[in-house]
Design a protein around this motif. Structure first.
Motif: not given
Length: 215
Positions: A88-95, A198-203, A212-215
């Motif tokens: 299963a794909a790993p959970r994305k880290a979020r903050l 730029n190395r994570v997703r953000w909004r 949020e992590s991109k992986l």
């Protein structure tokens, strides 16, 4: 003859039981002449020519993969996506960071495992520290950094461009982050700039900054 064979088989079994297990090696990040290794669960950014967890040495690395020396044997590794049990794909880290005083986003984090308070600044090209912060973190920026001139709100300042092994906020951790150390006491709070963002997703959403992590 049967007893002799049984004795030899038992001896071989006993000998094999004391041999150390081969390390579980993954490459989970790639950079020019550096790779993020995960060896038996331990992560570390290792530059070419250096030895990381489990005695694994990085011979070379680029965007396509890394050549490692593992147990005395040179092997090529591609980038691993680190699948968990059951594939299963790993959970994305979020903050989620609430907007604070002055309409800014303040977030607790760390550099190289040492705690630091950040001010999120989407107008900053990179993570930015003042000299006092860099010295407290043990960063030898004058010898390892590249001298540069930086345009700031107060004018042009002397700075040193460096690369941080790892920057973490919440559960989001990014390896090999470009940063700059500015001469003097500015910025008063470390800036979390675009070299991290730029190395994570953000909004921004309803008065909060979501990372949020991109992986």
């Amino acid at each position: 003859m049967y007893r002799f064979r049984s004795f030899v088989a038992g001896l071989a079994l006993a000998f094999s039981s004391v041999l150390p297990a081969a390390p579980q090696v993954q490459v989970v990040g790639l950079f020019p002449n550096a790779a993020v290794l995960k060896v038996d669960g331990q992560r570390q950014l290792v530059k070419a020519g250096q030895v990381g967890p489990g005695g694994v040495r990085v011979i070379s690395a680029d965007s396509r993969g890394a050549v490692l020396l593992v147990d005395g044997e040179q092997r090529s590794y591609g980038l691993s996506r680190e699948y968990s049990d059951g594939f299963a794909a790993p959970r994305k880290a979020r903050l989620s960071v609430a907007r604070g005083e002055g309409g800014h986003y303040w977030v607790a984090g760390s550099i190289g495992g040492q705690p630091l308070q950040f001010l999120v600044d989407t107008g900053a090209t990179s993570v930015a520290l003042n000299e006092g912060q860099a010295q407290r973190l043990g960063i030898d920026y004058r010898n390892t950094g590249r001298p540069i001139r930086v345009n700031t709100a107060s004018g042009v300042a002397q700075g040193w461009q460096i690369k941080l092994d790892r920057v973490k906020v919440g559960t989001l951790e990014v390896f090999g982050v470009e940063a700059v150390v500015l001469q003097g006491g500015s910025p008063g709070t470390a800036l979390l700039g675009m070299s991290f963002l730029n190395r994570v997703r953000w909004r921004e959403e309803q008065g909060a900054l979501l990372l949020e992590s991109k992986l």
